[in-house]
Each structure stands twice: as structure tokens, then as C-alpha cells.
Design a protein around this motif. Structure first.
Motif, PDB file in Angstrom:
ATOM      1  N   GLN A  28       0.841  -1.195   0.000  1.00  0.00           N
ATOM      2  CA  GLN A  28       0.000   0.000   0.000  1.00  0.00           C
ATOM      3  C   GLN A  28       0.876   1.244   0.000  1.00  0.00           C
ATOM      4  N   ASP A  29       0.552   2.136  -0.923  1.00  0.00           N
ATOM      5  CA  ASP A  29       1.260   3.402  -1.088  1.00  0.00           C
ATOM      6  C   ASP A  29       0.596   4.454  -0.180  1.00  0.00           C
ATOM      7  N   HIS A  30       1.312   5.492   0.186  1.00  0.00           N
ATOM      8  CA  HIS A  30       0.732   6.626   0.931  1.00  0.00           C
ATOM      9  C   HIS A  30       0.905   7.869   0.063  1.00  0.00           C
ATOM     10  N   LYS A  31      -0.188   8.303  -0.534  1.00  0.00           N
ATOM     11  CA  LYS A  31      -0.085   9.362  -1.548  1.00  0.00           C
ATOM     12  C   LYS A  31       0.004  10.783  -0.969  1.00  0.00           C
ATOM     13  N   ARG A  32      -0.637  11.014   0.206  1.00  0.00           N
ATOM     14  CA  ARG A  32      -0.660  12.373   0.739  1.00  0.00           C
ATOM     15  C   ARG A  32       0.684  12.748   1.355  1.00  0.00           C
TER      16      ARG A  32
ATOM     17  N   THR B 171       0.943  13.274  -3.667  1.00  0.00           N
ATOM     18  CA  THR B 171       2.338  13.226  -4.133  1.00  0.00           C
ATOM     19  C   THR B 171       2.515  11.973  -4.985  1.00  0.00           C
ATOM     20  N   GLY B 172       3.738  11.743  -5.414  1.00  0.00           N
ATOM     21  CA  GLY B 172       4.044  10.504  -6.131  1.00  0.00           C
ATOM     22  C   GLY B 172       4.133   9.315  -5.190  1.00  0.00           C
ATOM     23  N   GLY B 173       3.964   9.533  -3.874  1.00  0.00           N
ATOM     24  CA  GLY B 173       4.042   8.437  -2.900  1.00  0.00           C
ATOM     25  C   GLY B 173       5.072   8.764  -1.831  1.00  0.00           C
TER      26      GLY B 173
ATOM     27  N   LEU C 208       2.082  -6.375 -14.341  1.00  0.00           N
ATOM     28  CA  LEU C 208       0.737  -5.801 -14.332  1.00  0.00           C
ATOM     29  C   LEU C 208       0.489  -5.327 -12.906  1.00  0.00           C
ATOM     30  N   TYR C 209       0.190  -4.050 -12.782  1.00  0.00           N
ATOM     31  CA  TYR C 209      -0.008  -3.418 -11.475  1.00  0.00           C
ATOM     32  C   TYR C 209      -1.478  -3.075 -11.353  1.00  0.00           C
ATOM     33  N   GLY C 210      -2.180  -3.758 -10.473  1.00  0.00           N
ATOM     34  CA  GLY C 210      -3.577  -3.441 -10.226  1.00  0.00           C
ATOM     35  C   GLY C 210      -3.661  -2.465  -9.070  1.00  0.00           C
TER      36      GLY C 210
ATOM     37  N   PHE D 135      -5.051   0.481 -13.820  1.00  0.00           N
ATOM     38  CA  PHE D 135      -3.985  -0.489 -14.068  1.00  0.00           C
ATOM     39  C   PHE D 135      -2.738   0.282 -14.464  1.00  0.00           C
ATOM     40  N   ASN D 136      -1.589  -0.213 -14.032  1.00  0.00           N
ATOM     41  CA  ASN D 136      -0.326   0.300 -14.550  1.00  0.00           C
ATOM     42  C   ASN D 136       0.399  -0.856 -15.221  1.00  0.00           C
ATOM     43  N   ALA D 137       1.257  -0.504 -16.153  1.00  0.00           N
ATOM     44  CA  ALA D 137       1.933  -1.516 -16.961  1.00  0.00           C
ATOM     45  C   ALA D 137       3.387  -1.686 -16.541  1.00  0.00           C
ATOM     46  N   ARG D 138       3.648  -1.492 -15.257  1.00  0.00           N
ATOM     47  CA  ARG D 138       5.037  -1.420 -14.768  1.00  0.00           C
ATOM     48  C   ARG D 138       5.042  -1.618 -13.258  1.00  0.00           C
ATOM     49  N   PHE D 139       6.249  -1.692 -12.707  1.00  0.00           N
ATOM     50  CA  PHE D 139       6.393  -1.708 -11.251  1.00  0.00           C
ATOM     51  C   PHE D 139       5.911  -0.371 -10.683  1.00  0.00           C
ATOM     52  N   GLY D 140       5.324  -0.385  -9.485  1.00  0.00           N
ATOM     53  CA  GLY D 140       4.918   0.860  -8.828  1.00  0.00           C
ATOM     54  C   GLY D 140       6.084   1.487  -8.092  1.00  0.00           C
ATOM     55  N   ASP D 141       5.973   2.755  -7.830  1.00  0.00           N
ATOM     56  CA  ASP D 141       6.981   3.472  -7.073  1.00  0.00           C
ATOM     57  C   ASP D 141       6.236   4.305  -6.032  1.00  0.00           C
ATOM     58  N   PRO D 142       6.350   4.065  -4.741  1.00  0.00           N
ATOM     59  CA  PRO D 142       7.402   3.324  -4.033  1.00  0.00           C
ATOM     60  C   PRO D 142       7.097   1.857  -3.685  1.00  0.00           C
ATOM     61  N   GLU D 143       6.080   1.233  -4.296  1.00  0.00           N
ATOM     62  CA  GLU D 143       5.765  -0.154  -3.919  1.00  0.00           C
ATOM     63  C   GLU D 143       6.944  -1.112  -4.175  1.00  0.00           C
ATOM     64  N   THR D 144       7.616  -0.929  -5.304  1.00  0.00           N
ATOM     65  CA  THR D 144       8.725  -1.824  -5.667  1.00  0.00           C
ATOM     66  C   THR D 144       9.792  -1.870  -4.578  1.00  0.00           C
TER      67      THR D 144
HETATM   68  N1  GLY Z   1       2.635   4.227  -6.462  1.00  0.00           N
HETATM   69  C1  GLY Z   1       1.878   4.664  -7.559  1.00  0.00           C
HETATM   70  C2  GLY Z   1       2.458   4.383  -8.865  1.00  0.00           C
HETATM   71  O1  GLY Z   1       3.516   3.832  -9.012  1.00  0.00           O
HETATM   72  O2  GLY Z   1       1.807   4.725  -9.855  1.00  0.00           O
END
Ligand code: GLY
Ligand code: AMP
Length: 441
Positions: free
Chosen positions: A236-240, A250-252, A293-295, A309-318
């Protein structure tokens, strides 16, 4: 080895050096595309592979430079990247950011006979086009918010004004995370529609107007090769920007794994009804997925639904997920790039928390060039996001500067650990959240 050395007529004095070179012949050369914390985590995971001998990163950052050789080529300069890969006999390229996928890097590399991990430009539409993703979900019955899309401003406005607030407006295209507006008032909705459809703020396009959903969000990342899916631990990302989920988006600002609010039943539903059918749908459309595949999912009162959906690793999830990987990541990437099956991917049963240190002022304007000290005292993983080197010192060069990641048997322990380490980093212009993972406590 003696025989090989004498066969090649190499004298004993060169023996040690030559032995290393011969070993190097069998070690793989990998090129990672990107420059953030996500790419640093990918480089770090690759550096744990006994098969990988040399890692390049284009363009990389100051932290990545400690584990890889940075290459000064922009992530979207596909022609220059391809020439580099060919000239340096790169065995495998791994793509981090969506902009490189949308620039067609995978198609170009494959046409040149190069092995690359990532989706084709057409398949990456699952992220780059909101409308493509929504149509796909509708066609294949994948649970998501109801929607309508518009390219005409007046029609969009009339529709939005007839619906309950808040209005969810999504620009159809890559907009660097700024393409989504949740409008609380009709004035805000009108302003966003003008930006997206009249003033060409983002370029020509259309707007997806969506039903507003509520519930906790989580990220379900899977390695995908056609219809074969290999799930990663949920995160889980924290966006605020600030503690208590206050402040601007923010971007996370941090992420964690081991989400207590997702039951086994939820996981099975998300995997069987969302992630698997989506990979299958892409295959049926003639656009097989060959990357991550990023759901971006939400657990609503009416079940789990897709937000994006994202087509890549998430940031900062990765940065919190890959430290748990126990299998050899080179094998995973290479098998998918070469369309080969993978037996099993092993993950450590532990919790991770990552806390982002960002420049004061971010996500608004901020100053750069502040020296960062104390990194050597930190007993945790540090992935650089926006740093560079100035006069032999590491300095800030981006909004999100670095992420500190701790691992422990439980989330509470991981939180205590990370909060002990973060203050050891000394810099005059950084701030961070101290409540990452708080939703789980
Ligand atoms: N953590 C959100 C993203 O990578 O799009
Ligand atoms: P996206 O870029 O589509 O992930 O949207 C960015 C953020 O906007 C998401 O992470 C959600 O927090 C929020 N969001 C997007 N779509 C919806 C929706 N239909 N209902 C409520 N929030 C949403």
C-alpha cells in the motif's frame, strides 16, 4: 583453468586477472532503464543474482551508481538505448518507467533481437489510455467504477453536472500522475474539464468520467507472461504529503507490505476475478502482457474494484516488495522476456516499511542541491529517488529524494526499526511522514 590458460598461451603472472575475465564471459550484462527509487530497487535485486556480472542503468542516479554503471541516455531515447544495448552485448534490458514503454522501447528492442522485460507499446495502453483500460474491463466483466468518456467539453460538463459529487475526472493519456481530478464542487469540475478538453493543458484527448468509489486502496503487482501470472506480495502506497493522510497528493511518501485489511478471501477474489482475467483479456485482444501488471485496487463496500492499471512496477511499492524476493530476479525477468515459463517465485514471509524523504516544498516547488550526510550510519536499505553527486557529496536533486526500507517479522517491528534509522540521515531540506503503515496498526 591451468589448461585453458596454457592453451591461450597466457603466462602465470596474468593468471588471476585472466581467470576473472573468463568467468565474466558467463556472467550476464543487464541494462535497467530509469532513474528513481524503483530502478534502484530493481538494480539492488539484480545485484543479488549470482548470474549477473555487470549492471548498467540509463540514466540512473547517485545511489544507483554505487551498484551499477550509469549511462547518460534518457529513458525515452529508444534509438540511443538500442545502440548502447547492441554495442555492449547486453543480455537483458529491464524497463522501469511507463514513458519508455509508451515510447515503444520493447517493440524496438525485440525487432533488433534484444531480450527485454516490459510490455509492447500497444499492451502498455492498459496504463497509457484510461479509455482503453475501461473498455477492456467492461468487455471482460472486470469489476471497476462505472464510467462514460467524452471528448466534447459541453457534453462532458452537462453529464458531470447531472451526477452526484464528487466527480472523478480522468484525462485519457499519460499525464505524469496529474491526470486525475476528484472535484468536490461543480466549479472545480468545470475548471478541470476546461483544462483537459479546452485549454490543451495535457494535449488533445478525451476525459473519462467515473463513479466515485470509497474504501482502502492497495497495489497488487504481478509478473505476467501471457496468461501466466506470478503474484508479488500486496503493498500500500501513501499518496498524501503529511501525517494522517493530510496535505496534497504526491508521487508516494512511503509504502508497506503485509496488509492486515485484505483477507485471504479478498486476495483470492482480486487474483481470480481481476488480475488473472485481465491478463487473459489482453491475450485475447492480441496484446499479451510480458512484464508487470499493477492493479491499483480498492476494497469498497460492494467488493474489490479496479481504480487503475499500470503496466510497470509501482513506485514506491517496488522498494518494499523486491527486498522480499528470494528467487533469482534475473531468471524471472529473462524467462518472461523470452516467453518461457517460471516454476515458482519465492518470497520471504516478513513485513517491510519504506519511508520517503522528500524535499521541503514538494509536491510544490522546492530547492535542490542540499548535501545529504549520515547515510553510512543507516542500518536499512536506502534507495535513491532524486539525488546527484556534487563535489564528491550526495545532494538532493528531486522532489522525492530517497526511501529508507526496513524489514522485520511484523509491521510494528519494521516501523520501529525504520523510524530509528531515518533520523540518522542529515540534510537541511528534507521532510518525511512518521506514520507510514499506520493504517495497519
Ligand atoms: N505508487 C503509484 C504508482 O507507481 O503509480
Ligand atoms: P489513478 O491515477 O486512476 O490511480 O487515480 C489516482 C487516485 O485518484 C487513486 O489512487 C485514487 O485515490 C483516486 N481515484 C481514482 N479513481 C477514483 C474513483 N473512481 N473513486 C475514488 N477515488 C478515485
Amino acid at each position: 583453468m591451468e589448461t585453458i590458460l596454457s592453451l591461450h598461451g597466457i603466462n602465470q603472472f596474468d593468471k588471476e586477472k585472466t581467470t576473472i575475465n573468463i568467468t565474466d564471459l558467463y556472467m550476464k550484462k543487464v541494462l535497467v532503464i530509469g532513474s528513481g527509487g524503483r530502478e534502484h530497487a530493481i538494480v539492488d535485486a539484480l545485484s543479488r543474482s549470482p548470474k549477473v556480472g555487470k549492471i548498467f542503468c540509463a540514466p540512473g542516479n547517485a545511489g544507483i551508481a554505487e551498484q551499477a554503471q550509469n549511462v547518460a541516455i534518457k529513458e525515452t531515447d529508444v534509438v540511443a538505448l538500442k545502440s548502447f544495448a547492441l554495442e555492449n552485448a547486453i543480455d537483458l534490458t529491464v524497463v522501469g518507467p511507463e514513458v519508455a514503454l509508451a515510447a515503444g522501447i520493447v517493440d524496438e528492442f525485440r525487432a533488433a533481437g534484444l531480450s527485454i522485460f516490459g510490455h509492447t507499446k500497444q499492451a502498455a495502453q492498459i496504463e497509457s489510455s484510461k479509455e482503453f483500460a475501461k473498455k477492456l474491463m467492461q468487455k471482460y466483466d472486470i469489476p471497476t467504477a462505472r464510467y462514460k468518456s467524452f471528448s466534447n467539453y459541453e457534453e462532458a460538463k452537462a453529464y458531470v453536472f447531472s451526477q452526484p459529487l464528487p466527480a472523478v475526472l480522468k484525462y485519457d493519456g499519460l499525464a505524469a500522475g496529474k491526470g486525475v481530478v476528484i472535484a468536490e464542487t461543480l466549479e472545480q469540475a468545470d475548471e478541470a474539464l476546461r483544462d483537459m478538453l479546452l485549454d490543451d493543458c495535457f494535449g488533445q484527448g478525451c476525459v473519462v468520467v467515473e463513479e466515485f468509489l470509497e474504501g482502502p486502496e492497495f497495489s497488487f503487482l504481478c509478473f505476467v507472461c501471457g496468461e501466466s501470472l506470478y503474484p508479488m506480495p500486496l503493498s500500500q502506497d501513501h499518496k498524501r504529503a503529511y501525517d494522517g493522510d493530510k496535505g496534497p497528493n504526491t508521487g508516494g511518501m512511503g509504502a508497506y507490505t503485509c496488509l492486515p485489511f485484505i483477507t485471504e478471501e479478498d486476495w483470492t477474489y482480486a487474483f481470480d476475478k481481476i488480475m488473472k482475467p485481465t491478463a487473459k483479456a489482453m491475450q485475447s485482444e492480441g496484446l499479451p502482457l510480458t512484464g508487470v501488471l499493477y492493479g491499483g485496487l480498492m476494497k469498497t463496500a460492494n467488493g474489490i474494484k479496479v481504480i487503475e492499471f499500470n503496466a510497470r512496477f509501482g513506485d514506491p511499492e517496488t522498494e518494499v516488495v523486491l527486498p522480499l524476493l528470494q528467487s533469482d530476479i534475473y531468471d524471472v525477468f529473462y524467462s518472461i522476456a523470452e516467453n518461457k515459463s517460471i516454476e515458482n517465485i519465492e518470497w520471504e514471509d516478513a513485513a517491510t516499511i519504506g519511508v520517503v524523504l522528500a524535499s521541503k516544498g514538494y509536491p510544490g516547488s522546492y530547492d535542490k542541491g542540499f548535501e545529504i550526510a549520515g547515510l553510512e550510519n543507516v542500518d536499512a536499505k536506502i534507495y535513491h529517488m532524486g539525488t546527484s553527486i556534487k563535489d564528491d557529496s550526495i545532494v538532493t536533486s528531486g522532489g522525492r529524494v530517497m526511501i529508507v526500507v526496513s524489514k522485520a517479522p511484523t509491521l510494528l517491528e519494521a516501523h520501529a526499526k525504520v523510524m530509528k534509522e531515518v533520523p540518522k540521515i542529515k540534510c537541511d531540506n528534507l521532510f518525511y511522514r512518521s506514520d507510514i503503515g499506520h493504517k495497519a496498526f
